[in-house]
Motif scaffolding. Structure first.
Motif, short mmCIF file in Angstrom:
data_model
loop_
_atom_site.label_atom_id
_atom_site.label_comp_id
_atom_site.label_asym_id
_atom_site.label_seq_id
_atom_site.Cartn_x
_atom_site.Cartn_y
_atom_site.Cartn_z
N ARG A 75 0.83 -1.21 0.00
CA ARG A 75 0.00 0.00 0.00
C ARG A 75 0.87 1.26 0.00
O ARG A 75 0.51 2.27 -0.62
N TYR A 76 2.01 1.22 0.69
CA TYR A 76 2.92 2.37 0.64
C TYR A 76 3.40 2.61 -0.79
O TYR A 76 3.39 3.76 -1.26
N ASN A 83 0.70 4.07 -3.02
CA ASN A 83 0.51 5.49 -2.71
C ASN A 83 1.67 6.34 -3.22
O ASN A 83 1.47 7.41 -3.82
N SER A 123 1.68 6.79 -7.04
CA SER A 123 0.65 7.75 -7.45
C SER A 123 1.12 9.17 -7.20
O SER A 123 0.92 10.07 -8.04
N ARG A 124 1.78 9.42 -6.06
CA ARG A 124 2.27 10.76 -5.75
C ARG A 124 3.41 11.17 -6.69
O ARG A 124 3.49 12.33 -7.10
#
Length: 461
Positions: A429-430, A433, A436-437
């Motif tokens: 999940r990190y 995320n 995406s950033r």
């Protein structure tokens, strides 16, 4: 009875009766038993029978042929490999990396050869892949890829394109350059997987659908266990379930099921295509970490796929994850961001499914002559042609008749297992995320987030 046509546009339009074949009714004895009636299992079984037509081979499938990624993918038959050429060169050296890349080129062509030989109308079209730099920050990635291919002596198959050259092929917003790779094709996945099954059966192969394997054992008499009985094999059992292998406790951490989601437009009009271009039906991609992949289908639609659906704790796989409203909405917005002339276009289909991601990003083929257990897995979404290659490698390893294929870096290797939960969930999940950033910062012309080097290191392949 389930309506399997609802799982993807490809299954819906495969031109085949999706009524399940009979399930296994009692214990049987065969020479080779294969778990999974997708590309990996079918290619392996098909080439085993071509080598030895006298073999008795049975495929066991929990649902129907093509239910998994083989019937839901983006339609690329690509020579792209999950591990970059630069990383392959670093891990295995120039000669081995070059041999693997050439074998991937041949896999693309072999799919075409089999389709012609077996009369499979898979809408095969060799239009290449155009990877777009949508921003200056993507240009170094393209140059690095081109340089890596050139070091392997493959530069003649690739071409760096300027922004104007890319726009001559296809008119997409914010394109600053592109890399064209010629040795790539597109296909209709459903027609290919269903056609392979018929070709296998014509050669005497057996397929049992709606038959769930609950356990397996290796040894002198390897076997699959089902509720209806055992499938006992003399020569080998083959684990070819990709992401779905994680449902077997012994293989729960073998790969990581990461969902890739797809949306599909209605057929476009000639006027719309004249504004877009895209006349050679190249497969399209961006350099984004979150992955964008596009296909122009044979009937004139645009398929747009991307990652982004959140990973579920415990490597969960379920039908409900095939559709993630926020991700599908974002993908549909990307269609009109890339092609503003399609504002208001209708989307007719949305689907998804898990791809199998190995811990070291590297696909593997393995056959243990002591346990008689064979497997191939870990394609990270690049499986259509890679499965053709791994199927031929596995057929060699099982038969004992080796060639140069058996010496490729994918042969007789084992990927490490993923971490236990909740460490696996936290890390994945990190990375989702963070990627995406990173992509969003690039799109806005901003500096990458401070943790970008960490995320890029963790995802390096």
């Amino acid at each position: 009875m389930m309506d399997y046509s609802k799982y993807s546009f490809w299954l819906e339009t495969a031109g085949d009766d999706l009524t399940p074949r009979p399930a296994l009714a009692r214990s049987i004895d065969v020479d080779v038993a294969v778990l999974g009636a997708g590309y990996t299992g079918l290619w392996t079984a098909y080439y085993l029978l071509k080598r030895n037509p006298g073999l008795k081979i049975a495929l066991i499938e929990k649902e129907i042929v093509g239910f998994g990624a083989s019937g839901r993918n983006g339609g690329w038959c690509s020579s792209k490999f999950p591990v970059s050429p630069r990383m392959l060169e670093h891990r295995y050296g120039v000669d081995a990396a070059r041999a693997l890349m050439l074998a991937m080129n041949d896999a693309v062509d072999d799919v075409a050869r089999v389709c012609q030989e077996e009369g499979i109308d898979a809408h095969y079209h060799k239009g290449g892949i155009l990877t777009l730099a949508r921003g200056d920050h993507h240009l170094p990635m393209l140059r690095s890829s081109f340089d890596a291919y050139s070091r392997l002596g493959l530069g003649q198959q690739y071409r760096l394109c300027s922004a104007s050259e890319a726009q001559e092929r296809i008119r997409v917003t914010n394109v600053h350059g592109a890399l064209f790779a010629a040795e790539n094709a597109s296909i209709h996945p459903g027609r290919l997987v269903r056609g392979l099954a018929r070709a296998f059966e014509k050669r005497g192969g057996l397929i049992y659908e709606r038959t769930e394997v609950t356990d397996f054992n290796g040894g002198p008499s390897p076997r699959f266990v089902t509720s209806a009985g055992e499938i006992r094999a003399k020569d080998a059992i083959v684990l070819a379930g990709e992401s779905y292998l994680t449902r077997l406790p012994e293989l729960h951490r073998a790969v990581l099921p990461v969902y890739s989601l797809i949306t599909l437009t209605e057929p476009l009009t000639p006027s719309q295509w004249s504004q877009i271009g895209w006349q050679n039906r190249e497969s399209l991609a961006s350099c984004n970490y979150t992955v964008d992949y596009l296909t122009r289908t044979a009937d004139g639609r645009i398929l747009f796929g991307s990652r982004g659906a959140p990973y579920r704790l415990g490597s969960k796989i379920s039908d409900e994850q095939d559709r993630h409203a926020a991700t599908h909405q974002r993908i549909q917005q990307l269609v009109t961001e890339w092609f503003p002339m399609l504002e208001g276009v209708n989307f007719t289909h949305a689907w998804g499914g898990p791809v199998g991601m190995p811990r070291d990003w590297m696909p593997m083929t393995e056959f243990d002559s002591a346990t008689k257990i064979a497997t191939a897995r870990g394609y990270t979404g690049q499986g259509v042609s890679t499965t053709n290659l791994t199927g031929r490698v596995l057929a060699e390893l099982i038969s004992g008749k080796r060639s140069e294929l058996s010496r490729l870096p994918i042969a007789q290797r084992h990927s490490p297992s993923w971490e236990r939960e909740p460490l696996r969930w936290i890390a994945v999940r990190y990375m989702q995320n963070a990627f995406s950033r990173i992509d969003e910062a690039g799109r806005q012309g901003k500096r990458p987030p401070i943790d970008a080097p960490l995320a890029q290191f963790l995802g390096r392949h």
